[in-house]
Every structure is written in C-alpha cells, then in structure tokens.
Design a protein around this motif. Structure first.
Motif, PDB file in Angstrom:
ATOM      1  N   GLU A 161     -18.712  -6.664  76.609  1.00 40.80           N
ATOM      2  CA  GLU A 161     -19.769  -5.751  77.037  1.00 40.80           C
ATOM      3  C   GLU A 161     -21.044  -6.094  76.292  1.00 40.80           C
ATOM      4  OE1 GLU A 161     -18.743  -1.630  76.800  1.00 40.80           O
ATOM      5  OE2 GLU A 161     -16.630  -1.992  77.308  1.00 40.80           O
ATOM      6  N   ASP A 162     -22.131  -6.308  77.029  1.00 38.92           N
ATOM      7  CA  ASP A 162     -23.402  -6.629  76.386  1.00 38.92           C
ATOM      8  C   ASP A 162     -24.352  -5.454  76.499  1.00 38.92           C
ATOM      9  OD1 ASP A 162     -23.950  -6.764  79.057  1.00 38.92           O
ATOM     10  OD2 ASP A 162     -25.013  -8.667  79.000  1.00 38.92           O
ATOM     11  N   GLY A 163     -25.446  -5.531  75.747  1.00 37.68           N
ATOM     12  CA  GLY A 163     -26.408  -4.436  75.704  1.00 37.68           C
ATOM     13  C   GLY A 163     -25.846  -3.184  75.066  1.00 37.68           C
ATOM     14  N   VAL A 164     -24.874  -3.343  74.168  1.00 41.89           N
ATOM     15  CA  VAL A 164     -24.200  -2.210  73.538  1.00 41.89           C
ATOM     16  C   VAL A 164     -24.430  -2.267  72.029  1.00 41.89           C
ATOM     17  CG1 VAL A 164     -21.996  -1.080  73.111  1.00 41.89           C
ATOM     18  CG2 VAL A 164     -22.434  -2.145  75.336  1.00 41.89           C
ATOM     19  N   THR A 165     -25.002  -1.226  71.468  1.00 46.21           N
ATOM     20  CA  THR A 165     -25.241  -1.157  70.029  1.00 46.21           C
ATOM     21  C   THR A 165     -24.226  -0.240  69.375  1.00 46.21           C
ATOM     22  OG1 THR A 165     -27.617  -1.546  70.287  1.00 46.21           O
ATOM     23  CG2 THR A 165     -26.884  -0.536  68.221  1.00 46.21           C
ATOM     24  N   VAL A 166     -23.513  -0.773  68.407  1.00 51.55           N
ATOM     25  CA  VAL A 166     -22.568   0.031  67.640  1.00 51.55           C
ATOM     26  C   VAL A 166     -23.350   0.765  66.557  1.00 51.55           C
ATOM     27  CG1 VAL A 166     -20.586  -0.028  66.086  1.00 51.55           C
ATOM     28  CG2 VAL A 166     -20.615  -1.479  68.124  1.00 51.55           C
ATOM     29  N   GLU A 167     -23.337   2.086  66.636  1.00 50.32           N
ATOM     30  CA  GLU A 167     -24.136   2.891  65.716  1.00 50.32           C
ATOM     31  C   GLU A 167     -23.440   3.120  64.379  1.00 50.32           C
ATOM     32  OE1 GLU A 167     -24.672   6.331  68.085  1.00 50.32           O
ATOM     33  OE2 GLU A 167     -26.059   5.356  69.485  1.00 50.32           O
ATOM     34  N   SER A 168     -22.119   3.262  64.413  1.00 50.70           N
ATOM     35  CA  SER A 168     -21.378   3.515  63.180  1.00 50.70           C
ATOM     36  C   SER A 168     -19.901   3.345  63.432  1.00 50.70           C
ATOM     37  CB  SER A 168     -21.648   4.941  62.666  1.00 50.70           C
ATOM     38  OG  SER A 168     -21.195   5.902  63.610  1.00 50.70           O
ATOM     39  N   LEU A 169     -19.152   3.394  62.355  1.00 51.14           N
ATOM     40  CA  LEU A 169     -17.698   3.405  62.447  1.00 51.14           C
ATOM     41  C   LEU A 169     -17.208   4.854  62.486  1.00 51.14           C
ATOM     42  CD1 LEU A 169     -16.545   0.768  59.798  1.00 51.14           C
ATOM     43  CD2 LEU A 169     -16.661   0.464  62.274  1.00 51.14           C
ATOM     44  N   ARG A 170     -16.061   5.066  63.077  1.00 51.59           N
ATOM     45  CA  ARG A 170     -15.353   6.340  62.953  1.00 51.59           C
ATOM     46  C   ARG A 170     -14.279   6.150  61.880  1.00 51.59           C
ATOM     47  NH1 ARG A 170     -15.106  10.493  66.509  1.00 51.59           N
ATOM     48  NH2 ARG A 170     -12.847  10.650  66.255  1.00 51.59           N
ATOM     49  N   VAL A 171     -14.335   6.976  60.850  1.00 49.13           N
ATOM     50  CA  VAL A 171     -13.361   6.920  59.758  1.00 49.13           C
ATOM     51  C   VAL A 171     -12.692   8.276  59.647  1.00 49.13           C
ATOM     52  CG1 VAL A 171     -12.976   6.422  57.324  1.00 49.13           C
ATOM     53  CG2 VAL A 171     -14.791   5.216  58.570  1.00 49.13           C
ATOM     54  N   ARG A 172     -11.380   8.287  59.767  1.00 49.44           N
ATOM     55  CA  ARG A 172     -10.626   9.525  59.680  1.00 49.44           C
ATOM     56  C   ARG A 172      -9.490   9.357  58.676  1.00 49.44           C
ATOM     57  NH1 ARG A 172     -14.525  10.760  61.810  1.00 49.44           N
ATOM     58  NH2 ARG A 172     -14.882  11.892  63.768  1.00 49.44           N
TER      59      ARG A 172
END
Length: 481
Positions: A161-172
């Motif tokens: 998938e292009d044009g996709v910015t990962v903003e952060s990780l999910r940590v649980r």
C-alpha cells in the motif's frame, strides 16, 4: 539537462515471475501464521516482506510515498539518484528469492560486470584483473527497486500500500500489536521497521523510554556528486572504473555502465572536501584522482542528466542486540538499524542478509513468538558487524574522522595497506579481498595464516614497491559516448 529515459520505463510481468507466483500459490499457506506489517517500501522493506512471506499468513507493506510504475528515483530517497551497488552476497540472495531476476534485469538493460573488466585503482596501482567470482550487474537503484517491488507484489500473501503514513505504533501490555494509520489501528502480530535512518518509530520509542538502544556514530561527512553520461553500447563493454584515495586524500570516483546505454558517475570527498556541481568543476575534481581515466571519460562523453549532490554526515548503528528487554512484536531492519558510509556500497546487501536472517528466525520460532526480536537482533548484529568494520575501519584512516573507534582499527588498517598492495600483484589475493568487500567472506578470512603469507609475499611485488610503471585504461582518443 533533462535525464535520458531508460530503455523501458514500464515493466511487464515476466514469464519467470508468473511461474514463480504460481508455484508459490500452489504451496499454499500451510504452516503460516501471523499478520506482519512492514513500515517502509524501500529495498529493505521489500526484502523483509519477501523473507516473511514464507512464514506469515499475510504481509502488508506500508509506504508513505506514492509509488510509480516507472524507472525513476523516489522523492523521499535522496540517494536514489546516486550510484548504488548490489554486492555479490546480495545478488545471490535475490537469485534465490526471485528465480530469473538476473535475466529480467539484464533484458531491461542492466550490464554484467566482473573482474575482467574492472579497473579499480587504490593505494597507488590497479587491483589485479581476472576472475573475481560470479559477475555482478551494473544498474540504477530505481530499476532494481521497481523489479523487486513487482516481484514482491506478485506474492499471494503480500500487499503493498502506497501513500500511507504510519503515525505511531500500538503498544499494549509491553507488546507491539500494530500501527496507527490516519488515526485508525492496523493490527499486526509483528511490525518490521524499515523506515530508514531517521525512523520516526525509533525516535518515538526512545522518547517514551520504551526502547532506547545504545547508538554509535562515526562522523565522516561525505559528500558526493552524481550524473549520467551517454554510452555507446559497444564501447568498453563490461568495463567499470573506480578510484579510491584511501589511504590518501579520500577523494573517490566511480564510473559504472547502467541501463539506458549510460554511464553512471559518482565523485566523492569527505570532511568538507566535496566535489562541485558544475561541468568544469567535476572535470577538475576528477583530474585529481589517481587514475586519469575517470576525468577522461567525463570530458569526452555527453552528460545526459542533471548533477545531483548529497551529504552523509555519519555512519550510525542502533545496537538492539545490547538491549536486555526488547519489545515483542517489533524488529528493526536496514538503515533504521544501521547505515554505513555509502561509498562502500554495502547498504542494500546488508539489508538483504538481515532480511534472510529474519526469515530464518521466523521459520524456527514463528511470527507470534516473543523470542523473535531477541533472536533476530542477535543474528543481525553479527551480519552488521562485517560491513560496519569495513566502512568504519576504513573511514578511520582519515585523521578528521570522529567517533567510537573499534578496537584494533589502527593495526588492522596497517595490515590492510599490505592487502591492497598485494592485490595489485596477486589475482588470488585480489579475489579474496573482493569476496570480503562483496560480503561473501568475513574480514577475518584475510587474517588466516595462509592468506597472511600470500599477502606478505605478493605485497613486495606491487608496483608501489617495485617502481614499475602503472598502465591506465585507454579511453581515447576516439569518443566513447
């Protein structure tokens, strides 16, 4: 000047690619488990996806840039316009992962190069020419990356998938469970950070005190200028030129044949002594190199692209292997983990070897295992150590280089001068030296007693020692462009 177009800017799926995809589909997903998200669609991310596709139920590659189906540099890859080398160890890995890829690249204009056509000048003379091992390929990074991306996208378990910015990780509860994109969670059992040297993930985790590995930096402040020259197909077929002023001024130059009937040229210097971005300045800079052939080629051939410059401040290594408690569900690969002085051309190959190690660990413990990060980063550290020692050790040959100097660097650099001199006169030494530089053999192979004896004998026959005249390749008087 507008850049010339490669022979083919639009690729079609090759017959070998279709056969490989069919075979992979027939294999099914038996024994595969877990969802993987790879952050970054560069070479490191693509190869990580390929390695994990054999073990995961699904692999999604998230790339923030819009991807083109043309052979063109990507905007967020500043080094994409400069000379890249896929070393032998990396090419071997690609041959195994993507059957027929070498033939596909060659059909698109990549040029086979080997030790018979090599003119590598270092330490006062040329390295002995002859059989150095299997031929490599001269090509641009955009061509290689596009072909690899199409191969990876053809895998039944992989989505890009292009044009996709990962903003952060999910940590649980101390485990990474996915990523956040546009404010929404994207679940994953394993996240692979291939987002590059300035990884936002790494910075955010360090700021949150969740994962803050020790970092080693070695300042080399290398700058380089790159451009393309026109190349007639019949001119100097398979020849490439390299001038390495190390030991010495550390000025360098390389000319490699690539697709589109072009030469790709990169000139470099360190600690402020960088090549200019004008035609006259480039010729003058190249004229200071130890071989006149680079300047002759630049002067005689038509430039068919703009001149692009780049500065690289320091080699950087994040030591995840030294962290006692890693985050389950997260691994880091490629430049996000370690980035070397690019003049040694080790980045893509190191990423390929790290990806292979990740695939091997996933095959043993599974994508879901909390032990995967620790086991992988221990293996990755051993892989990274060889190119790190080569690049950083070499860079400390310059008195202005700053940072943590590996133990024994001065002694090893002294011996390497003997190796360089021996490689002038001995083809077996040149072949062994090349295998180390190509990451096929560890640097320690040059310290075996039998090799030390060869080095000591052959170094006395170097033209630097005997005073013999050094013959340079002839690139004139006829035009080569």
């Amino acid at each position: 000047m507008p850049p010339s177009n490669p022979r083919s800017s639009s690729l079609v799926v090759s017959v070998s690619e279709m056969r490989w995809a069919v075979a992979a589909g027939r294999a099914g997903r038996a024994g595969r488990a877990g969802r993987v998200v790879v952050v970054g669609g560069s070479m490191a991310g693509l190869l990580a996806a390929r390695a994990l596709a054999d073990h995961a139920e699904s692999v999604v590659v998230l790339e923030r840039e819009r991807l083109s189906d043309e052979v063109a540099p990507r905007g967020r890859v500043p080094q994409g316009r400069h000379l890249h080398v896929l070393l032998s160890a990396g090419l071997d890995r690609l041959r195994q992962w993507f059957p027929g890829i070498e033939e596909e690249l060659t059909s698109l204009g990549a040029v086979p190069v080997d030790g018979f056509g090599a003119w590598v000048h270092q330490g006062g003379a040329y390295r002995a020419r002859g059989y150095w091992g299997r031929p490599g390929l001269g090509m641009t990074r955009p061509l290689l990356e596009l072909v690899v991306r199409r191969r990876v996208a053809a895998l039944p378990s992989v989505t890009i998938e292009d044009g996709v910015t990962v903003e952060s990780l999910r940590v649980r509860q101390g485990r990474v469970t996915g990523v956040v994109v546009a404010g929404e969670a994207r679940p994953a059992d394993l996240v692979v950070d291939c987002s590059g040297r300035s990884s936002r993930i790494a910075h955010d985790l360090a700021a949150a005190r969740l994962l803050d590995p020790p970092v080693t930096k070695v300042g080399i402040d290398i700058g380089y200028s790159s451009f393309f020259l026109r190349r007639a197909p019949e001119d100097f077929e398979g020849m490439f030129l390299v001038s390495i002023e190390n030991p010495g001024s550390f000025r360098g130059g390389a000319v490699v044949p690539v697709e589109g009937d072009r030469w790709q040229v990169t000139l470099s210097g360190v600690h402020g002594d960088v090549p200019p971005a004008t035609d006259d300045g480039l010729v003058d800079f190249a004229a200071t190199l130890s071989t006149p052939a680079v300047a002759q080629l630049i002067a005689q051939c038509e430039r068919v692209s703009d001149i692009h410059t780049y500065r690289f401040p320091s080699s950087q290594r994040r030591h995840y292997e030294k962290v006692r408690a890693l985050l389950p569900g997260l691994v880091t690969l490629g430049d996000a983990s370690s980035s070397f002085d690019p003049i040694y051309g080790q980045g893509m190959t190191s990423s390929a070897l790290q990806a292979a190690a990740l695939g091997a660990v996933a095959g043993r413990v599974g994508i879901l295992s909390d032990e995967l990060p620790k086991r992988f980063h221990r293996k990755a550290a051993r892989i990274i150590e060889a190119p790190w020692r080569i690049a950083v050790g070499g860079d400390f040959g310059h008195p202005k280089t700053v940072g943590d100097r590996p133990v024994g660097t001065a002694q090893l650099n002294g011996y390497m001068v003997r190796v360089i001199h021996a490689a002038h006169a001995s083809l077996p030494v040149a072949r062994s030296f090349n295998r180390v530089l190509q990451l096929e053999d560890p640097p320690a192979s040059l310290l075996r007693p039998s090799m030390v004896a060869k080095v000591l004998r052959a170094s006395r026959r170097s033209p630097v020692v005997t005073g013999a005249e050094v013959r340079h390749p002839t690139v004139g008087p006829h035009p080569v462009g």
